[in-house]
Structures are given as C-alpha cells and as structure tokens.
Design a protein around this motif. Structure first.
Motif, PDB file in Angstrom:
ATOM      1  N   VAL A   1      31.849  51.462  25.576  1.00 61.00           N
ATOM      2  CA  VAL A   1      31.143  50.422  26.336  1.00 61.00           C
ATOM      3  C   VAL A   1      31.451  50.552  27.828  1.00 61.00           C
ATOM      4  O   VAL A   1      30.538  50.518  28.670  1.00 61.00           O
ATOM      5  CB  VAL A   1      31.533  49.021  25.819  1.00 61.00           C
ATOM      6  N   GLU A   2      32.722  50.742  28.163  1.00 60.58           N
ATOM      7  CA  GLU A   2      33.095  50.861  29.572  1.00 60.58           C
ATOM      8  C   GLU A   2      32.443  52.100  30.210  1.00 60.58           C
ATOM      9  O   GLU A   2      31.945  52.045  31.344  1.00 60.58           O
ATOM     10  CB  GLU A   2      34.610  50.946  29.714  1.00 60.58           C
ATOM     11  N   LEU A   3      32.433  53.194  29.461  1.00 60.43           N
ATOM     12  CA  LEU A   3      31.826  54.418  29.983  1.00 60.43           C
ATOM     13  C   LEU A   3      30.333  54.214  30.228  1.00 60.43           C
ATOM     14  O   LEU A   3      29.795  54.608  31.275  1.00 60.43           O
ATOM     15  CB  LEU A   3      32.061  55.572  29.008  1.00 60.43           C
ATOM     16  N   GLN A   4      29.661  53.581  29.280  1.00 55.86           N
ATOM     17  CA  GLN A   4      28.220  53.348  29.443  1.00 55.86           C
ATOM     18  C   GLN A   4      27.937  52.439  30.637  1.00 55.86           C
ATOM     19  O   GLN A   4      27.007  52.695  31.416  1.00 55.86           O
ATOM     20  CB  GLN A   4      27.640  52.739  28.166  1.00 55.86           C
ATOM     21  N   GLN A   5      28.742  51.400  30.783  1.00 57.44           N
ATOM     22  CA  GLN A   5      28.528  50.475  31.905  1.00 57.44           C
ATOM     23  C   GLN A   5      28.777  51.174  33.242  1.00 57.44           C
ATOM     24  O   GLN A   5      28.008  51.003  34.200  1.00 57.44           O
ATOM     25  CB  GLN A   5      29.451  49.256  31.755  1.00 57.44           C
ATOM     26  N   THR A   6      29.843  51.948  33.294  1.00 57.60           N
ATOM     27  CA  THR A   6      30.148  52.682  34.528  1.00 57.60           C
ATOM     28  C   THR A   6      29.014  53.638  34.878  1.00 57.60           C
ATOM     29  O   THR A   6      28.568  53.718  36.028  1.00 57.60           O
ATOM     30  CB  THR A   6      31.459  53.472  34.368  1.00 57.60           C
TER      31      THR A   6
ATOM     32  N   ALA B   1      25.460  67.168  41.797  1.00 56.70           N
ATOM     33  CA  ALA B   1      24.259  67.591  41.074  1.00 56.70           C
ATOM     34  C   ALA B   1      23.023  66.866  41.591  1.00 56.70           C
ATOM     35  O   ALA B   1      21.958  66.935  40.977  1.00 56.70           O
ATOM     36  CB  ALA B   1      24.432  67.358  39.582  1.00 56.70           C
ATOM     37  N   ASN B   2      23.175  66.183  42.703  1.00 50.78           N
ATOM     38  CA  ASN B   2      22.059  65.467  43.331  1.00 50.78           C
ATOM     39  C   ASN B   2      21.364  64.523  42.355  1.00 50.78           C
ATOM     40  O   ASN B   2      20.134  64.387  42.368  1.00 50.78           O
ATOM     41  CB  ASN B   2      21.061  66.464  43.925  1.00 50.78           C
ATOM     42  N   GLY B   3      22.138  63.887  41.507  1.00 52.06           N
ATOM     43  CA  GLY B   3      21.586  62.907  40.567  1.00 52.06           C
ATOM     44  C   GLY B   3      21.003  63.491  39.299  1.00 52.06           C
ATOM     45  O   GLY B   3      20.599  62.738  38.409  1.00 52.06           O
ATOM     46  N   CYS B   4      20.926  64.809  39.205  1.00 49.20           N
ATOM     47  CA  CYS B   4      20.271  65.440  38.046  1.00 49.20           C
ATOM     48  C   CYS B   4      21.267  65.592  36.894  1.00 49.20           C
ATOM     49  O   CYS B   4      21.643  66.724  36.508  1.00 49.20           O
ATOM     50  CB  CYS B   4      19.690  66.791  38.439  1.00 49.20           C
ATOM     51  N   VAL B   5      21.714  64.483  36.389  1.00 48.29           N
ATOM     52  CA  VAL B   5      22.695  64.470  35.306  1.00 48.29           C
ATOM     53  C   VAL B   5      22.294  63.394  34.300  1.00 48.29           C
ATOM     54  O   VAL B   5      21.906  62.297  34.690  1.00 48.29           O
ATOM     55  CB  VAL B   5      24.117  64.142  35.819  1.00 48.29           C
ATOM     56  N   ASP B   6      22.362  63.750  33.038  1.00 45.68           N
ATOM     57  CA  ASP B   6      22.180  62.769  31.971  1.00 45.68           C
ATOM     58  C   ASP B   6      23.473  62.614  31.199  1.00 45.68           C
ATOM     59  O   ASP B   6      24.250  63.572  31.073  1.00 45.68           O
ATOM     60  CB  ASP B   6      21.115  63.247  30.973  1.00 45.68           C
ATOM     61  N   MET B   7      23.683  61.426  30.677  1.00 42.79           N
ATOM     62  CA  MET B   7      24.786  61.216  29.745  1.00 42.79           C
ATOM     63  C   MET B   7      24.215  60.552  28.505  1.00 42.79           C
ATOM     64  O   MET B   7      23.364  59.664  28.614  1.00 42.79           O
ATOM     65  CB  MET B   7      25.856  60.314  30.350  1.00 42.79           C
ATOM     66  N   ASN B   8      24.651  60.990  27.365  1.00 38.40           N
ATOM     67  CA  ASN B   8      24.203  60.386  26.122  1.00 38.40           C
ATOM     68  C   ASN B   8      25.403  60.230  25.189  1.00 38.40           C
ATOM     69  O   ASN B   8      26.267  61.106  25.125  1.00 38.40           O
ATOM     70  CB  ASN B   8      23.135  61.275  25.465  1.00 38.40           C
ATOM     71  N   ILE B   9      25.471  59.099  24.503  1.00 41.24           N
ATOM     72  CA  ILE B   9      26.555  58.884  23.541  1.00 41.24           C
ATOM     73  C   ILE B   9      25.934  58.625  22.176  1.00 41.24           C
ATOM     74  O   ILE B   9      25.058  57.779  22.032  1.00 41.24           O
ATOM     75  CB  ILE B   9      27.441  57.699  23.948  1.00 41.24           C
ATOM     76  N   GLU B  10      26.390  59.391  21.209  1.00 40.90           N
ATOM     77  CA  GLU B  10      25.885  59.230  19.840  1.00 40.90           C
ATOM     78  C   GLU B  10      27.048  58.963  18.900  1.00 40.90           C
ATOM     79  O   GLU B  10      28.158  59.462  19.113  1.00 40.90           O
ATOM     80  CB  GLU B  10      25.186  60.520  19.376  1.00 40.90           C
TER      81      GLU B  10
ATOM     82  N   ILE C   1      32.233  59.007  14.600  1.00 37.51           N
ATOM     83  CA  ILE C   1      32.845  59.526  15.828  1.00 37.51           C
ATOM     84  C   ILE C   1      31.870  59.334  16.984  1.00 37.51           C
ATOM     85  O   ILE C   1      30.684  59.643  16.860  1.00 37.51           O
ATOM     86  CB  ILE C   1      33.201  61.020  15.681  1.00 37.51           C
ATOM     87  N   ALA C   2      32.360  58.809  18.098  1.00 35.71           N
ATOM     88  CA  ALA C   2      31.528  58.681  19.293  1.00 35.71           C
ATOM     89  C   ALA C   2      31.559  60.003  20.041  1.00 35.71           C
ATOM     90  O   ALA C   2      32.632  60.501  20.396  1.00 35.71           O
ATOM     91  CB  ALA C   2      32.057  57.557  20.175  1.00 35.71           C
ATOM     92  N   ARG C   3      30.392  60.584  20.254  1.00 35.41           N
ATOM     93  CA  ARG C   3      30.323  61.887  20.916  1.00 35.41           C
ATOM     94  C   ARG C   3      29.517  61.738  22.204  1.00 35.41           C
ATOM     95  O   ARG C   3      28.373  61.281  22.171  1.00 35.41           O
ATOM     96  CB  ARG C   3      29.666  62.906  19.986  1.00 35.41           C
ATOM     97  N   VAL C   4      30.129  62.120  23.314  1.00 35.18           N
ATOM     98  CA  VAL C   4      29.455  62.008  24.608  1.00 35.18           C
ATOM     99  C   VAL C   4      28.962  63.384  25.046  1.00 35.18           C
ATOM    100  O   VAL C   4      29.669  64.380  24.919  1.00 35.18           O
ATOM    101  CB  VAL C   4      30.385  61.388  25.680  1.00 35.18           C
ATOM    102  N   THR C   5      27.745  63.416  25.516  1.00 35.52           N
ATOM    103  CA  THR C   5      27.152  64.652  26.031  1.00 35.52           C
ATOM    104  C   THR C   5      26.735  64.443  27.483  1.00 35.52           C
ATOM    105  O   THR C   5      26.074  63.446  27.804  1.00 35.52           O
ATOM    106  CB  THR C   5      25.902  65.047  25.215  1.00 35.52           C
ATOM    107  N   PHE C   6      27.159  65.334  28.343  1.00 36.03           N
ATOM    108  CA  PHE C   6      26.693  65.359  29.723  1.00 36.03           C
ATOM    109  C   PHE C   6      25.818  66.592  29.914  1.00 36.03           C
ATOM    110  O   PHE C   6      26.149  67.676  29.418  1.00 36.03           O
ATOM    111  CB  PHE C   6      27.864  65.438  30.710  1.00 36.03           C
ATOM    112  N   ILE C   7      24.727  66.426  30.619  1.00 33.95           N
ATOM    113  CA  ILE C   7      23.858  67.553  30.961  1.00 33.95           C
ATOM    114  C   ILE C   7      23.569  67.478  32.455  1.00 33.95           C
ATOM    115  O   ILE C   7      22.982  66.505  32.936  1.00 33.95           O
ATOM    116  CB  ILE C   7      22.535  67.517  30.183  1.00 33.95           C
ATOM    117  N   ALA C   8      24.011  68.496  33.177  1.00 35.90           N
ATOM    118  CA  ALA C   8      23.793  68.550  34.632  1.00 35.90           C
ATOM    119  C   ALA C   8      22.964  69.781  34.951  1.00 35.90           C
ATOM    120  O   ALA C   8      23.210  70.860  34.398  1.00 35.90           O
ATOM    121  CB  ALA C   8      25.127  68.622  35.368  1.00 35.90           C
TER     122      ALA C   8
END
Lengths: 122, 182
Positions: B108-113, B155-164, B169-176
């Motif tokens: 939750v904290e990661l998503q809010q941040t 990355a000039n804003g070109c980054v996604d984060m997804n949590i599944e 298990i909560a798995r976080v994916t970053f794509i830059a």
C-alpha cells in the motif's frame, strides 16, 4: 600528517583527502550498496581535520552516484560547511551531462559555501 | 529535462514487449553485489557497442543502478523468481524490466508513493528530491528515500510500476524505457 588515499573501484570512488595542504577530492563512481559504511570514515576525517580551520578545496568529479551516496555527499558537504575551514566546492561535470550539472546546482542551492560548477570535456 | 508527465500516468502497461523488440539481456535470480557489478559492466560495454549517446547511456546506467539496488535491498529472501531484463525496442530505446517479490505489508505504501510521484512534473520531482536531499531523514539503507524519484527523473517519466498478487506473493514490476539517442 593524515591522509586518506583510496583507489577507485567499480562501485566506489577514488578518494584523496590530505591535511597538508588541506585538500579533499572524490572522483569516479559512487554506487556502493552500503554508502554509509563507505562514507563514515570520510566524515570523521573531515570533523577531525577541518576543526582547526584553514583553506580547502573540495573537488567532486563523479560519473555516477546512487541516491544513497547523494545523501552521504550531502552529509560530507554539511560537515565541511559547519567546520572552521574556508572551503570552496569544485563540482566537475562533463559538458554534455546535464543531469550531473543539475545535481551540482541542487547541492549549491542547499549548501552555503562558495560553489563552482566546472564543465569538462566529455 | 522538463515537462509534464503523460496524462495517463496512472495506467499500467504502457510499455509492453512486442515482436519487434529484441532481448539484450535476461537475468533470473537474486541480485547480489557481484551481480550488479557484472550487469553494469555488461551494460556499459553493450551501450558503447550500439553507439548510445553519452548522456543517454549514463541515464540508462543511472536508472539501472537504482532498479538493481532496489531489487537488492527490497526483495524478499524466499523469492525464487527475481528477474532483470533489457530489451532493445523498435524505436531505438532500451526497455529495462525488473520483477521481484516484496513484503506484502509494503504494497500500500509503495503504491501510494508511486502514484504521488507519477502525478508530478519533472520540476516538481526535482524539488521534492532536493528537499529530501537537504533533510536529515534517511531510509533504512542510507538513502533519502528518493530512488523512485530518481528513476522517474532519469527516465523522463517513462516508467510503469505494476504490483500483482501471485500465489499469495506480492510481485512488483518496474518497466523503464529510455531512448539510446536524445
């Protein structure tokens, strides 16, 4: 005479701190996993050797630094700022590296010391 | 670097691997100190080979450093599938993807941040990072808690984060995604 002289590695910067004459140089890359462990002896050296005053140039010429190192660099510059020494920061950046220029500008905005941003050939 | 981030900043999966993309590197396994050393050396050599512009090469490396150290510091020990990948895209960019399990209590904290940071423009991100740099607060690993901010800026804003959630298990994916030429 007290000196810290460390060769640079893939993750840690070259360090040259001298007390006679006073000089502080950090160059290369600073991306250690544990920045506090690396920088703590450097902060202690600054506390010990700048308390008597003097004039010192703080030269920083970094290619890469991680965000934890950025805090440690700030700690180091604050220690210098709060010391009895008259210090000037020389922040070197490659002329095409606007990110490193911005980083220098940010330190300059926070630290109350003479601060020179110096472009170098890439 | 300045400008407003894309208006769909909160949508996920804007950066997807396509058939035109090619795999530059895939690493499966835990990220240790020596892993980061190896990956950094490989990336620098490869970026020189493909003729990346000097500043773009540095930005790719800077983003990769923060992503790798994020994996190193925040991955949980029993995660069997941490993954670090680099793709060359058809639009002459490098797409860096990381995936690792995290403590479910941090989700939750990661998503809010992340949502807060993604709503900011580059100038606001810089101001936030400067404030944290000037402050005395430190994260658990010695930084100012500005790693995500740094990734977004470089990355000039070109980054996604997804949590599944996968099998509990909560798995976080970053794509830059960062162009090789500016």
């Amino acid at each position: 005479m007290s000196t810290i002289q460390l060769e640079g590695t893939a993750k840690t910067p070259r360090v040259a701190f001298h007390d006679s004459p006073l000089s502080i140089e950090i160059s290369g890359r600073s991306i250690p996993e544990n920045s506090i462990a690396f920088y703590t002896p450097l902060l202690e050296w600054v506390d010990e050797h700048l308390k008597a005053g003097g004039t010192v140039d703080v030269s920083i010429r970094l290619e890469y630094f991680n965000t934890s190192s950025s805090k440690c660099l700030m700690d180091l510059l604050k220690r210098v700022e709060q010391s009895a020494a008259e210090a000037t920061v020389l922040w070197y950046y490659e002329e095409d590296d606007e990110d490193m220029l911005e980083a220098g500008e940010d330190y300059d905005a926070i630290i109350d010391m003479p601060f020179r941003l110096i472009a170098t050939a890439g | 670097m300045s400008g407003i981030l894309p208006s769909d900043a909160h949508s996920s999966a804007r950066y997807r691997t396509t058939e035109q993309d090619t795999v530059e590197l895939q690493w499966f396994g835990n990220i240790q100190n020596q892993t980061t050393d190896f990956l950094m050396q490989w990336m620098e050599a490869r970026l020189n080979e493909v003729g990346a512009q000097s500043l773009q090469k540095k930005r790719i490396i800077r983003v990769a450093i923060e992503l790798l150290q994020n994996m190193h510091h925040h991955a949980i020990s029993h995660d069997s599938q941490p993954k670090f990948s680099i793709y060359a895209t058809a639009s002459a960019a490098w797409r860096i993807e990381t995936s690792n399990a995290i403590d479910p209590h941090n989700v939750v904290e990661l998503q809010q941040t992340w949502e807060t940071l993604k709503s900011k423009c580059q100038n606001e991100l810089r101001s936030m990072q400067r404030e944290k740099l000037a402050g005395d607060a430190r994260s658990e690993h010695g930084g100012g808690g500005v790693g995500l901010n740094e990734i977004l800026r470089k990355a000039n804003g070109c980054v996604d984060m997804n949590i599944e959630n996968q099998a509990g298990i909560a798995r976080v994916t970053f794509i830059a995604e960062i162009p090789l030429q500016s």
